[in-house]
Design an enzyme around this catalytic site. Sequence first.
Site, PDB file in Angstrom:
ATOM      1  N   CYS A 154      58.764 -24.301  -2.948  1.00  0.00           N
ATOM      2  CA  CYS A 154      59.424 -23.424  -1.981  1.00  0.00           C
ATOM      3  C   CYS A 154      60.593 -24.126  -1.291  1.00  0.00           C
ATOM      4  O   CYS A 154      61.640 -23.527  -1.080  1.00  0.00           O
ATOM      5  CB  CYS A 154      58.411 -22.899  -0.972  1.00  0.00           C
ATOM      6  SG  CYS A 154      57.244 -21.740  -1.738  1.00  0.00           S
ATOM      7  N   CYS A 166      55.551 -25.881   0.338  1.00  0.00           N
ATOM      8  CA  CYS A 166      55.325 -26.818  -0.759  1.00  0.00           C
ATOM      9  C   CYS A 166      56.676 -27.248  -1.344  1.00  0.00           C
ATOM     10  O   CYS A 166      57.732 -26.740  -0.952  1.00  0.00           O
ATOM     11  CB  CYS A 166      54.462 -26.163  -1.833  1.00  0.00           C
ATOM     12  SG  CYS A 166      55.298 -24.828  -2.734  1.00  0.00           S
ATOM     13  N   HIS A 207      54.927 -17.141  -4.024  1.00  0.00           N
ATOM     14  CA  HIS A 207      54.615 -17.599  -2.670  1.00  0.00           C
ATOM     15  C   HIS A 207      55.390 -16.746  -1.674  1.00  0.00           C
ATOM     16  O   HIS A 207      56.445 -16.172  -1.997  1.00  0.00           O
ATOM     17  CB  HIS A 207      55.002 -19.065  -2.501  1.00  0.00           C
ATOM     18  CG  HIS A 207      54.115 -20.014  -3.238  1.00  0.00           C
ATOM     19  ND1 HIS A 207      54.076 -21.363  -2.943  1.00  0.00           N
ATOM     20  CD2 HIS A 207      53.225 -19.833  -4.248  1.00  0.00           C
ATOM     21  CE1 HIS A 207      53.217 -21.959  -3.741  1.00  0.00           C
ATOM     22  NE2 HIS A 207      52.688 -21.053  -4.542  1.00  0.00           N
ATOM     23  N   GLU A 219      57.317 -17.475   0.773  1.00  0.00           N
ATOM     24  CA  GLU A 219      58.708 -17.888   0.991  1.00  0.00           C
ATOM     25  C   GLU A 219      59.622 -17.401  -0.122  1.00  0.00           C
ATOM     26  O   GLU A 219      60.746 -16.939   0.136  1.00  0.00           O
ATOM     27  CB  GLU A 219      58.819 -19.419   1.068  1.00  0.00           C
ATOM     28  CG  GLU A 219      57.979 -20.057   2.146  1.00  0.00           C
ATOM     29  CD  GLU A 219      56.630 -20.561   1.654  1.00  0.00           C
ATOM     30  OE1 GLU A 219      56.224 -21.647   2.091  1.00  0.00           O
ATOM     31  OE2 GLU A 219      55.973 -19.857   0.854  1.00  0.00           O
TER      32      GLU A 219
END
Length: 157
Positions: A86, A83, A53, A55
């Site tokens: 993260c 989410c 992801h 992040e």
Amino acid sequence: MLRDSEFMQVALDLARQAQIHGEVPVGAIVVHQDVIIGQGYNRPIGHADPTAHAEIIAMRNAAQYLQNYRLSGCTLYVTLEPCTMCLGAMFHARIGRLVYAATDPKTGACGSVIDLPAEDRLNHHMQVTAGIMAEESSALLKQFFAQRRTLAGQKTG
């Protein structure tokens, strides 16, 4: 805040890079003392990595830059509400502040589905600012998924 908008614009530019690569358009940066020290955009498909992801990639870059897995005093800017995975990584890294653009009603962990930063039982807390450039981020995501639906319809039709 003007500065938040400037940093979020960089994250939005990264989100567009994700879209070019066929990924969900999410971009993130990590800022320390007004300097971007980490950046990333979604790459789970391209990297065959469910943890890729925006992040996570941005925090990995920042940790390498600082040569420290702790990112205390850093701000993470991301174009979509993070989410749980993260946010968990942000807690472990000790991110001091999170700024995100659009909410995520399906997986958002800052109040949309659950609110991890508000959980008093956790050992780390961060300041959260939501909605910076939310319209721009939402429009980019809506455009991406509309294109995906159109392509899927063409393949089945």
